[in-house]
Each structure stands twice: as C-alpha cells, then as structure tokens.
Design an enzyme around this catalytic site. Structure first.
Site, PDB file in Angstrom:
ATOM      1  N   LYS A 269      28.915 -52.528 -96.862  1.00  0.00           N
ATOM      2  CA  LYS A 269      28.930 -51.397 -97.825  1.00  0.00           C
ATOM      3  C   LYS A 269      27.732 -51.533 -98.731  1.00  0.00           C
ATOM      4  CE  LYS A 269      31.688 -50.662-101.931  1.00  0.00           C
ATOM      5  NZ  LYS A 269      32.955 -50.904-102.712  1.00  0.00           N
ATOM      6  N   ASP A 274      28.320 -48.537-108.675  1.00  0.00           N
ATOM      7  CA  ASP A 274      29.494 -48.054-108.628  1.00  0.00           C
ATOM      8  C   ASP A 274      30.080 -47.862-109.864  1.00  0.00           C
ATOM      9  OD1 ASP A 274      32.270 -47.278-108.010  1.00  0.00           O
ATOM     10  OD2 ASP A 274      32.825 -49.312-107.125  1.00  0.00           O
ATOM     11  N   LYS A 281      35.211 -46.767-114.449  1.00  0.00           N
ATOM     12  CA  LYS A 281      35.570 -48.103-114.493  1.00  0.00           C
ATOM     13  C   LYS A 281      35.276 -48.601-116.119  1.00  0.00           C
ATOM     14  CE  LYS A 281      33.955 -50.136-110.269  1.00  0.00           C
ATOM     15  NZ  LYS A 281      35.171 -50.701-109.617  1.00  0.00           N
ATOM     16  N   ASP A 292      27.378 -53.999-105.789  1.00  0.00           N
ATOM     17  CA  ASP A 292      28.297 -53.135-104.776  1.00  0.00           C
ATOM     18  C   ASP A 292      27.549 -53.032-103.483  1.00  0.00           C
ATOM     19  OD1 ASP A 292      30.897 -52.853-104.498  1.00  0.00           O
ATOM     20  OD2 ASP A 292      30.787 -50.634-105.346  1.00  0.00           O
ATOM     21  N   ASP A 351      37.441 -44.351-107.513  1.00  0.00           N
ATOM     22  CA  ASP A 351      36.776 -45.758-107.681  1.00  0.00           C
ATOM     23  C   ASP A 351      37.057 -46.537-106.217  1.00  0.00           C
ATOM     24  OD1 ASP A 351      35.451 -47.823-108.755  1.00  0.00           O
ATOM     25  OD2 ASP A 351      37.236 -48.660-109.814  1.00  0.00           O
ATOM     26  N   GLU A 353      35.935 -46.123-103.320  1.00  0.00           N
ATOM     27  CA  GLU A 353      34.912 -45.252-102.668  1.00  0.00           C
ATOM     28  C   GLU A 353      34.371 -45.922-101.424  1.00  0.00           C
ATOM     29  OE1 GLU A 353      34.204 -47.134-105.074  1.00  0.00           O
ATOM     30  OE2 GLU A 353      32.592 -48.115-104.320  1.00  0.00           O
ATOM     31  N   ARG A 355      35.634 -47.668 -99.046  1.00  0.00           N
ATOM     32  CA  ARG A 355      36.634 -47.382 -97.799  1.00  0.00           C
ATOM     33  C   ARG A 355      35.977 -45.883 -97.253  1.00  0.00           C
ATOM     34  NH1 ARG A 355      42.310 -48.297-100.512  1.00  0.00           N
ATOM     35  NH2 ARG A 355      40.826 -49.738-101.795  1.00  0.00           N
TER      36      ARG A 355
HETATM   37  N1  BES Z   1      33.371 -52.335-105.985  1.00  0.00           N
HETATM   38  C1  BES Z   1      34.570 -52.255-106.104  1.00  0.00           C
HETATM   39  C2  BES Z   1      35.407 -53.615-105.861  1.00  0.00           C
HETATM   40  C3  BES Z   1      35.116 -54.700-106.738  1.00  0.00           C
HETATM   41  C4  BES Z   1      35.544 -54.895-108.032  1.00  0.00           C
HETATM   42  C5  BES Z   1      34.286 -55.728-106.151  1.00  0.00           C
HETATM   43  C6  BES Z   1      35.490 -55.814-108.618  1.00  0.00           C
HETATM   44  C7  BES Z   1      33.725 -56.587-107.178  1.00  0.00           C
HETATM   45  C8  BES Z   1      34.333 -56.896-108.380  1.00  0.00           C
HETATM   46  C9  BES Z   1      35.547 -51.068-105.322  1.00  0.00           C
HETATM   47  O1  BES Z   1      34.797 -49.946-105.114  1.00  0.00           O
HETATM   48  C10 BES Z   1      36.626 -50.664-106.348  1.00  0.00           C
HETATM   49  O2  BES Z   1      36.420 -50.072-107.403  1.00  0.00           O
HETATM   50  N2  BES Z   1      37.791 -50.908-105.708  1.00  0.00           N
HETATM   51  C11 BES Z   1      39.002 -50.570-106.591  1.00  0.00           C
HETATM   52  C12 BES Z   1      40.074 -50.057-105.746  1.00  0.00           C
HETATM   53  C13 BES Z   1      41.172 -49.471-106.222  1.00  0.00           C
HETATM   54  C14 BES Z   1      40.699 -48.296-106.976  1.00  0.00           C
HETATM   55  C15 BES Z   1      42.389 -49.189-105.335  1.00  0.00           C
HETATM   56  C16 BES Z   1      39.415 -51.864-107.465  1.00  0.00           C
HETATM   57  O3  BES Z   1      39.364 -52.860-106.769  1.00  0.00           O
HETATM   58  O4  BES Z   1      39.895 -51.836-108.583  1.00  0.00           O
HETATM   59 ZN    ZN Z   2      32.622 -50.296-104.930  1.00  0.00          ZN
HETATM   60 MN    MN Z   3      34.699 -48.591-106.654  1.00  0.00          MN
END
Ligand code: BES
Ligand code: ZN
Ligand code: MN
Length: 501
Positions: A269, A274, A281, A292, A351, A353, A355
């Site tokens: 990834k 992000d 966020k 990210d 967010d 994204e 996947r």
């Molecule tokens: N890049 C983030 C995941 C992440 C969060 C990595 C904190 C490191 C620290 C990912 O793209 C994301 O935002 N995931 C969301 C998914 C949710 C919206 C289902 C998350 O984990 O909040």
């Molecule tokens: Zn992300």
């Molecule tokens: Mn995200």
C-alpha cells in the site's frame, strides 16, 4: 561501518577494543577468562571487590590492563547464565553499540557471540548484530539545516566466533545482514520523507532507478492504463489529488530454472498521504499519514535486497501508489465503484481507501499465476487497537503460507499475529446497492478489512500483513518509520531460497 568475522583470539587484534561478557554468577565468557589469564587475575580481582556483578547490560570500560596488548576492554553484564537467551543477546549488542557511540574508539573485537544460545547459531547472531547496530546508528536529517552528525569514531566491528568451521556461514551472514540492514534503511528513509517530497512521482522515479540491473524489468501502470483495464476502485482514491495514481511493477527474475517459474508477488500500500478524503481524518496526528506508503516502501526495499543478494527466486513487487486528498473531484461517500474484478463496491467511508487500491492490485496480480501473493499495508487503526505496536496483523487464505510467515517472523524477531478470516465476518460487508461496502462497521475492523481483500484473492495463495501498528513509532518528538517488516520478508525469501540452491 565495516564488519568482519574471525576465529582468531584477541592477541591477534592488539589495536581493537575487546568487548566481552560476564555472567551474574561471575562466570566468565571464554574471552573474559582469557583476559583474566593474560593479566594474571586482574578481572578476578575486580570481581572479588564487587566492582561488577554481571547484571544484564551493566557496562564497565577498562584500560591499560597489565600484560594485555589491547588497550581498551569493555565488559558487559549478561545476567544469569541459565536465563541467557536470544533476547538477552540482542539487549547486549544494543548496549554495546550505545556505549561505543559515546567513547572514542576506532575498532572493536566483539566476543559476545561466544556463548551458545540454544536454537540460534552464529549466522543468526551475526545477522542480528548487524541489524541492531545499523538501527542504533540510523539518523534521518535530510531536512535539518544543521545536520546532527553521529560523533562516533567507531568504524570497524570484528566479530569473534569460536569455531573455524562456521566461518563460511558467518561470512554469508555478514553479506545478508548488510544487505538487509541497507534495505531497512531504504524503507525507513522513504517512510520518513515528508509527503510534499515523497509524492507518487517521487516513488516512481525511485523505481526507475532499479531498471539498470540485469534480471530486473519495470512496468508502470499509469492512470491511463488503469482506465483501459477497468481499475476504477484504484482510480477513485486518487481523484482528489494533483498527482495521478500509478502502479509501478518491479519484476526480478533470479530463479535458476528461468522466468517461467511461478513468482512470489508482493503488493505494498503506497498512499503518500492519507487525509481521509471527504470522510476527513481528525487533524491531531494527521501528519503521521505520510507513513501510509510504508507498505510500498517495504516492498521496494525487499526488491532491492533480492536484487543485491541475487536470490534464486522470481519475485514481483507491485507498489499501489496514490494520494487520498480532497477537492471538487474527490470520490464521495455513496459512490459505487466497479473494481477490476467486476465486483462493485459502495463507498461508505472515503478513509477506507487502502483496500480500494489494493483490491485492484490484487486482481491484477492474478495474471502472473503467482505461487503466493503477500500484501503489506498500513490498513487499519483497528489493527493497532487489537495488536499494538509489536505484532503485525497476519491474515491468509492458506495455512502453509501463513505458517511460513510465522516461522520467518520468529527467526527475524519481526513478529506477526494471525487473525481469523472466517466467513462469519463477511456479512459485515453487505451492501444495499452494490456487491459489498468498503467498511465493515466498528467491530473487528482489521479483520473485516482483510475479508474485503479476500474477495479478490480466490485465484491464488495469499497473505495480508496489516502493519499500521508496526511500520512506525511515534512519541511526542521521537517519530520514525521502523522499516518493518523488511526483516521478516527478507527472512521469508531467504528461507524460500534455500530450497532452490
Ligand atoms: N491509513 C489508515 C489506517 C491507519 C490508521 C494506519 C491509523 C495507521 C494509523 C487507513 O486508510 C484508514 O484510514 N483506515 C480507517 C478504516 C475505517 C474508515 C474503516 C481506520 O482505520 O480508521
Ligand atoms: Zn490509509
Ligand atoms: Mn484512510
């Protein structure tokens, strides 16, 4: 830093500072015993005066010991002999390098590998030593006007092993260790780069740097090609960014039986930033979302290692690069995207994204008829909640593959923990309007993300590593990419290689 290995004793290295061990029960490492003998009991006398008790990582610098040609000696406490294990060994090496960083010596002869640790040979000890030393000497100061320089004078480390017959494997260990340590540095540097420098274009340029190696071919799937292919989930994520999404592919053919042997495919990834997109966020710690792209950085680094070590494998590295930003063109909650597989996705949260880029990359990977596919992604905050910062989340549709990764994790001490990908989670991804949603609700967030990816992996053996908690460490002012899981994946490749030579 130069590393070498020797079976010769300390008399052969009069200009080196000798680092040796001592146990709590005042039992001496062989080299410590030797120093004691040469100096006619100097060490025993110290012990009799309780100057040193051998507790783990206790350190004592001695100099001008009578009759000894080596001017400096560092004694390190190793704890109870019966408790001495691989973790203890790692602690001692870390202590050694931290101590030596502060004093003015040029060269050390390290005798800490002399003591046998059940289940760990000298190949392992030397590899770990090199990785730990490089980790402790790592600095990232590209963006400081006054570069903080390491003030260490140390430039050579000679590793003493007790038996000559281990010399060849230990020399190989130095080669492997240096290359892996360099790979870890590459991954850390990329992760630490700010998102206004480490852009999608920057990463593509890094990939082009590899193209002059024999056995390596580069193929860039740019936005235009993605459109032609139908990678609409991948494309949607980058819609709000001024950088086009891009998917560089690094192909390395090293297998002795030729390019037709089924490859190992890594997919990383690579979100250079992000913001969360329209599902934005919170601003607190949003700077950390430059990390990210650590999955892509790790894949890039692992490819560099494979190339450098001429591994006898066919390996493909796919970097799933994009930037998740916000403007009038951004994709929205409610959008329905058609993936490369033909399955449709209802976006409930922009967010989630990672996947969306990964699902199309996973579908694309099937064309290589891969032996295995492993994706590496900072995918979910939920994985950090579940496993913290020491274990990466492992999910897989194949038990042999997940076992291989668990073994490599144990060897490299770059740990993973397996989470269940059970059908019972699938209903959390049900959508009113499309074949699935892109989020699975509050509970089991790391797993439902894995389940989402699993829907695109039925053609091959696949494992998913969620490195959200392990790819970087963050304390107030002390943040850094960790380079994980470069060590784990390199170990996996080395294990796979040993069957081919
Ligand atoms: N890049 C983030 C995941 C992440 C969060 C990595 C904190 C490191 C620290 C990912 O793209 C994301 O935002 N995931 C969301 C998914 C949710 C919206 C289902 C998350 O984990 O909040
Ligand atoms: Zn992300
Ligand atoms: Mn995200």
């Amino acid at each position: 830093m130069e590393f070498s290995v020797t079976e010769n004793h300390l008399e052969s290295y009069p200009s080196s500072c000798v680092v040796s061990g001592i146990f709590e029960e005042t039992r001496l490492f062989p080299s410590t015993k030797k120093i004691d003998d040469i100096s006619k009991g100097y060490i025993s006398a110290l012990l009799n005066h309780n100057v040193l008790n051998g507790k783990v990582a206790q350190t004592l610098l001695l100099y001008d010991i009578p009759y000894l040609p080596n001017k400096h000696i560092i004694l390190i406490g190793c704890g109870k002999k019966s408790d001495f294990n691989e973790n203890c060994y790692k602690k001692l090496i870390r202590k050694m390098i931290l101590f030596c960083k502060e004093i003015s010596i040029l060269r050390i002869l390290c005798c800490l590998s002399e003591f046998n640790i059940k289940g760990y040979n000298n190949y392992w000890k030397i590899r770990q030593t090199i990785e730990i030393i490089n980790e402790e000497l790592y600095v990232f100061n590209k963006f400081k006007k006054n570069k903080t320089k390491l003030n260490t004078t140390l430039h050579e480390i000679i590793l003493h092993i007790p038996h000559k017959n281990e010399l060849p494997s230990c020399k190989q260990s130095i080669k492997d260790g240096l290359s892996i340590a360099q790979g870890i540095k590459i991954a850390k540097d990329l992760g630490n780069m700010p998102p206004n420098f480490c852009t999608p274009d920057y990463l593509v340029n890094k990939v082009h740097e590899l193209s002059n190696h024999t056995n390596v071919t580069i193929n860039i799937i740019d936005a235009l090609k993605m459109k032609k292919l139908g990678m609409y989930a991948y494309l949607a994520v980058g819609q709000g960014s001024s950088y086009s999404p891009t998917m560089p592919i690094i192909k390395y053919n090293g297998h002795p039986e030729g390019p037709n042997v089924a490859p190992i495919v890594f997919i990383g990834k690579g979100l250079t930033f992000d913001s969360g997109g329209i599902s934005i966020k919170p601003s607190n710690k949003m700077d950390e979302m430059k990390y990210d792209m650590c999955g892509a950085a790790v894949v890039y680094a692992v490819m560099c290692i494979a190339i450098e070590l001429h591994l006898p494998l066919n390996i493909i590295g796919i970097l799933a690069i994009s930037e998740n930003m916000i403007n009038h063109a951004s994709f929205r909650p409610g959008d329905i995207l058609t993936t490369l597989s033909g399955q449709t996705v209802e976006v409930l949260n922009t967010d989630a994204e990672g996947r969306l880029v990964l699902c199309d990359a996973l579908t694309y990977a099937a064309r290589y008829k891969p032996d295995v596919v492993i994706d590496i992604a900072t995918l979910t905050g939920a994985c950090v909640v579940a496993l913290g910062h020491h274990f990466s989340g492992l999910m897989s549709n194949n038990e042999d593959l997940s076992n291989d990764l668990i073994i490599a994790a144990e060897q490299s001490k770059d740990y993973v923990w397996k989470l269940p990908l059970d059908d019972v989670f699938q209903k959390q991804l049900k959508s009113n309007y499309a074949d699935m949603t892109n989020v699975g609700g509050k509970s089991g967030g790391a797993i439902t993300a894995g389940c989402f990816l699993q829907k695109f992996t039925d053609k091959y053996n696949w494992a998913h590593l969620d490195i959200a908690g392990t790819a970087w460490i963050s304390n107030h002012c002390d943040k850094s990419a960790t380079g994980r899981p470069v060590a784990l994946l390199s170990q996996y490749l080395l294990n796979r290689s040993s069957h081919n030579i």
